[in-house]
Design a protein around this motif. Structure first.
Motif, PDB file in Angstrom:
ATOM      1  N   LEU A  20     -52.570  67.395  21.810  1.00 10.68           N
ATOM      2  CA  LEU A  20     -53.401  68.592  21.578  1.00 10.68           C
ATOM      3  C   LEU A  20     -54.652  68.288  20.768  1.00 10.68           C
ATOM      4  O   LEU A  20     -55.699  68.912  20.948  1.00 10.68           O
ATOM      5  CB  LEU A  20     -52.570  69.643  20.841  1.00 10.68           C
ATOM      6  CG  LEU A  20     -52.089  70.848  21.643  1.00 10.68           C
ATOM      7  CD1 LEU A  20     -51.468  71.887  20.723  1.00 10.68           C
ATOM      8  CD2 LEU A  20     -53.231  71.475  22.437  1.00 10.68           C
ATOM      9  N   GLN A  21     -54.511  67.299  19.845  1.00 13.37           N
ATOM     10  CA  GLN A  21     -55.678  66.978  19.003  1.00 13.37           C
ATOM     11  C   GLN A  21     -56.825  66.413  19.835  1.00 13.37           C
ATOM     12  O   GLN A  21     -57.998  66.669  19.558  1.00 13.37           O
ATOM     13  CB  GLN A  21     -55.278  65.987  17.918  1.00 13.37           C
ATOM     14  CG  GLN A  21     -54.520  66.697  16.813  1.00 13.37           C
ATOM     15  CD  GLN A  21     -54.161  65.784  15.668  1.00 13.37           C
ATOM     16  OE1 GLN A  21     -54.306  64.561  15.775  1.00 13.37           O
ATOM     17  NE2 GLN A  21     -53.689  66.358  14.592  1.00 13.37           N
ATOM     18  N   GLU A  22     -56.441  65.646  20.873  1.00 12.97           N
ATOM     19  CA  GLU A  22     -57.497  65.106  21.751  1.00 12.97           C
ATOM     20  C   GLU A  22     -58.204  66.236  22.488  1.00 12.97           C
ATOM     21  O   GLU A  22     -59.421  66.205  22.667  1.00 12.97           O
ATOM     22  CB  GLU A  22     -56.893  64.148  22.787  1.00 12.97           C
ATOM     23  CG  GLU A  22     -56.446  62.821  22.216  1.00 12.97           C
ATOM     24  CD  GLU A  22     -55.784  61.950  23.289  1.00 12.97           C
ATOM     25  OE1 GLU A  22     -56.365  61.808  24.378  1.00 12.97           O
ATOM     26  OE2 GLU A  22     -54.685  61.444  23.026  1.00 12.97           O
ATOM     27  N   VAL A  23     -57.402  67.221  22.899  1.00 15.68           N
ATOM     28  CA  VAL A  23     -58.007  68.353  23.609  1.00 15.68           C
ATOM     29  C   VAL A  23     -58.898  69.134  22.651  1.00 15.68           C
ATOM     30  O   VAL A  23     -60.037  69.481  22.975  1.00 15.68           O
ATOM     31  CB  VAL A  23     -56.919  69.279  24.217  1.00 15.68           C
ATOM     32  CG1 VAL A  23     -57.553  70.447  24.961  1.00 15.68           C
ATOM     33  CG2 VAL A  23     -55.998  68.502  25.141  1.00 15.68           C
ATOM     34  N   SER A  24     -58.383  69.388  21.423  1.00 17.09           N
ATOM     35  CA  SER A  24     -59.185  70.225  20.516  1.00 17.09           C
ATOM     36  C   SER A  24     -60.455  69.509  20.064  1.00 17.09           C
ATOM     37  O   SER A  24     -61.486  70.149  19.847  1.00 17.09           O
ATOM     38  CB  SER A  24     -58.369  70.758  19.337  1.00 17.09           C
ATOM     39  OG  SER A  24     -57.807  69.706  18.641  1.00 17.09           O
ATOM     40  N   ALA A  25     -60.406  68.170  19.992  1.00 15.31           N
ATOM     41  CA  ALA A  25     -61.628  67.433  19.636  1.00 15.31           C
ATOM     42  C   ALA A  25     -62.712  67.695  20.694  1.00 15.31           C
ATOM     43  O   ALA A  25     -63.879  67.925  20.364  1.00 15.31           O
ATOM     44  CB  ALA A  25     -61.324  65.940  19.536  1.00 15.31           C
ATOM     45  N   LYS A  26     -62.284  67.685  21.945  1.00 13.13           N
ATOM     46  CA  LYS A  26     -63.267  67.934  23.020  1.00 13.13           C
ATOM     47  C   LYS A  26     -63.696  69.411  23.043  1.00 13.13           C
ATOM     48  O   LYS A  26     -64.840  69.722  23.351  1.00 13.13           O
ATOM     49  CB  LYS A  26     -62.678  67.557  24.381  1.00 13.13           C
ATOM     50  CG  LYS A  26     -62.698  66.088  24.698  1.00 13.13           C
ATOM     51  CD  LYS A  26     -63.245  65.874  26.120  1.00 13.13           C
ATOM     52  CE  LYS A  26     -63.420  64.413  26.463  1.00 13.13           C
ATOM     53  NZ  LYS A  26     -64.454  63.745  25.662  1.00 13.13           N
ATOM     54  N   LEU A  27     -62.731  70.268  22.702  1.00 14.84           N
ATOM     55  CA  LEU A  27     -63.080  71.691  22.693  1.00 14.84           C
ATOM     56  C   LEU A  27     -64.144  71.985  21.627  1.00 14.84           C
ATOM     57  O   LEU A  27     -64.979  72.872  21.802  1.00 14.84           O
ATOM     58  CB  LEU A  27     -61.841  72.545  22.429  1.00 14.84           C
ATOM     59  CG  LEU A  27     -60.909  72.749  23.631  1.00 14.84           C
ATOM     60  CD1 LEU A  27     -59.673  73.541  23.217  1.00 14.84           C
ATOM     61  CD2 LEU A  27     -61.636  73.483  24.769  1.00 14.84           C
ATOM     62  N   LYS A  28     -64.094  71.202  20.554  1.00 13.44           N
ATOM     63  CA  LYS A  28     -65.110  71.392  19.500  1.00 13.44           C
ATOM     64  C   LYS A  28     -66.511  71.186  20.074  1.00 13.44           C
ATOM     65  O   LYS A  28     -67.453  71.894  19.718  1.00 13.44           O
ATOM     66  CB  LYS A  28     -64.867  70.409  18.340  1.00 13.44           C
ATOM     67  CG  LYS A  28     -63.845  70.927  17.356  1.00 13.44           C
ATOM     68  CD  LYS A  28     -63.825  70.092  16.088  1.00 13.44           C
ATOM     69  CE  LYS A  28     -62.693  70.592  15.205  1.00 13.44           C
ATOM     70  NZ  LYS A  28     -61.972  69.530  14.533  1.00 13.44           N
ATOM     71  N   TRP A  31     -67.413  74.306  21.866  1.00 13.54           N
ATOM     72  CA  TRP A  31     -67.759  75.371  20.924  1.00 13.54           C
ATOM     73  C   TRP A  31     -69.178  75.144  20.380  1.00 13.54           C
ATOM     74  O   TRP A  31     -69.979  76.067  20.278  1.00 13.54           O
ATOM     75  CB  TRP A  31     -66.749  75.399  19.769  1.00 13.54           C
ATOM     76  CG  TRP A  31     -65.708  76.489  19.887  1.00 13.54           C
ATOM     77  CD1 TRP A  31     -65.442  77.448  18.958  1.00 13.54           C
ATOM     78  CD2 TRP A  31     -64.809  76.738  20.987  1.00 13.54           C
ATOM     79  NE1 TRP A  31     -64.436  78.281  19.407  1.00 13.54           N
ATOM     80  CE2 TRP A  31     -64.033  77.871  20.653  1.00 13.54           C
ATOM     81  CE3 TRP A  31     -64.587  76.139  22.221  1.00 13.54           C
ATOM     82  CZ2 TRP A  31     -63.060  78.398  21.493  1.00 13.54           C
ATOM     83  CZ3 TRP A  31     -63.617  76.654  23.064  1.00 13.54           C
ATOM     84  CH2 TRP A  31     -62.881  77.759  22.700  1.00 13.54           C
ATOM     85  N   LEU A 236     -63.474  74.831  29.845  1.00 14.50           N
ATOM     86  CA  LEU A 236     -62.140  74.594  29.279  1.00 14.50           C
ATOM     87  C   LEU A 236     -61.295  73.800  30.275  1.00 14.50           C
ATOM     88  O   LEU A 236     -60.567  72.875  29.903  1.00 14.50           O
ATOM     89  CB  LEU A 236     -61.435  75.913  28.926  1.00 14.50           C
ATOM     90  CG  LEU A 236     -62.201  76.894  28.043  1.00 14.50           C
ATOM     91  CD1 LEU A 236     -61.269  78.012  27.572  1.00 14.50           C
ATOM     92  CD2 LEU A 236     -62.808  76.208  26.831  1.00 14.50           C
TER      93      LEU A 236
END
Ligand code: T4K
Length: 376
Positions: A20-28, A31, A236
């Motif tokens: 999930l951290q890899e996904v959220s890094a990209k989501l940043k 954003w 996304l």
């Protein structure tokens, strides 16, 4: 081997779930850009990456495979009748119907379970505009013969390659054959974007038309060129795809090991057949499918399917029922069971087995032991 029910339900597939951290890094990044869809930067990166991975000349991303296939028909201006297989997911013939095209069902090959190229010509009428073949379970169709027939009769060729991510024939990306191929990136697929898909094509000139069609036909602020639809993949989905892509090779390796375990365990079991691609084909590792000959094995496919549930194993009867048996298609002349004998036999025999990297070798051994116990 002692058979045991599984503590947790075992399904035919499970999606790659990246860290999930890899996904959220990209989501940043998403954003920060404030750009969520409409040809965003992540979408464009994924498009470029997939061109390389799939070894294709042209590619356009979509919000799902079904919309992609609808657009494929529009982009080739198909009409009248299109010859297709009855042994597929409902999306394949429905896409034709949504385009006002009549599906014409053609029987399948008894080994590959794909449309039988030798029977296609007998289905051609003056109204035929194309062949829509499916690389079912990732097994390539007879692409050479299909192209020869299409060329002889001036038909377009579309491939539903929903199951064929990463498949190659003699090193050539499967998405380069025919006029257009559709890949599905649904959560149940080897590579996924939760929902998503792509069209691939050899003729790069098609891209402009396909991209217009998936964006309402909007050419610029002053001009709408054609009646398009909304088929756009959002940022996304693209982010998820970019991260999942990094896991695909590892997943393929795990599935290769499980395929070997299945093949070994089921070797010599009377009445059970496993299809193997020829050596010039790079496998999709999308599904693991067996065929059950009721007489030789001692139990029917339906019996095996329901008995497995008692062990917490949820196999699937893909693709039962045949599309030609749906209420909306059974009145078509091409749906007559007499003209689809192979499809009617195959659809009673196939069973999709659990097949995903999260399974252990001893899980597969246990599944095979349960299966063998159900036979004679
Ligand atoms: N052409 C062909 C030949 C296709 O097979 C498909 C789709 C299409 C066209 C259309 O492409 P898309 O428009 O979908 O991109 C699933 C998928 O929804 C469908 O994409 C796929 N083919 C078809 C073969 O399988 P169902 O109704 O069988 O899915 P479902 O929800 O029963 O899932 C199967 C198993 O997967 C579950 O038992 C557990 C597991 N699963 C499923 C989901 C959704 C998970 O573990 N996690 C999940 O998120 O259609």
């Amino acid at each position: 081997m002692l058979v045991r029910p599984f503590k947790e339900p075992v399904y035919i597939t499970r999606p790659i779930l990246p860290d999930l951290q890899e996904v959220s890094a990209k989501l940043k990044e998403v954003w920060a850009s404030g750009w969520l869809t409409n040809n965003g930067p992540q979408h464009n990166i994924l498009e470029k990456e997939l061109l390389k991975v799939l070894k294709v000349s042209g590619l356009s991303l979509f919000n799902n495979g079904t919309i992609a296939l609808i657009v494929a028909c529009q982009s080739l201006s198909l009409s009248g009748e299109v010859i297709t297989t009855p042994f597929t997911f409902p999306a394949t013939p429905h896409v034709l119907t949504w385009n006002g095209i009549k599906p014409v069902f053609c029987d399948i090959d008894p080994v590959t379970m794909n449309i039988d190229a030798d029977r296609i010509e007998s289905r051609i009428t003056p109204l035929t505009t194309a062949i829509l073949a499916v690389h079912v379970f990732g097994t390539p169709c007879n692409v050479q013969k299909i192209q020869e027939i299409a060329d002889r009769h001036g038909l377009k060729v579309m491939y539903d390659a929903a199951h064929a991510f990463g498949v190659e024939i003699d090193g050539e990306g499967i998405g380069n054959f025919g006029d257009i191929s559709m890949f599905s990136f649904h959560a149940t697929k080897l590579f996924h974007t939760a929902e998503g898909g792509a069209l691939t094509f050899k003729d790069k000139n098609l891209k402009q038309r396909i991209d217009l069609l998936k964006n309402f036909g909007i050419k610029n602020e002053d001009e709408v060129a054609m009646p398009g639809i909304n088929g756009k993949m959002n940022e996304l989905q693209a982010v998820l795809g970019l991260v999942v892509l990094e896991y695909v090779e590892e997943e393929r390796k795990k599935r290769k090991v499980l395929l070997d375990v299945y093949t070994e365990c089921l070797k010599g079991v009377e009445g059970i057949t496993v299809f193997k691609n020829s050596s010039n084909v790079r496998d999709s590792y999308q599904y693991f499918v067996i065929r059950i000959d009721e007489k030789a094995f001692g139990a029917s496919r339906d019996k095996v399917y329901s008995e497995f549930k008692k062990y917490n194993v949820f196999t699937r009867k893909y693709f039962y029922p045949l599309c030609s048996d749906y209420l909306c298609y059974r009145q078509l002349p091409s749906s007559s069971p007499a003209s689809l004998p192979v499809a009617h036999k195959v659809v009673r025999e196939v069973l999709s087995m659990p097949f995903y990297g999260g399974l252990r070798a001893d899980d597969v051994q246990n599944i095979c032991a349960i299966l063998k116990n159900l036979g004679k």
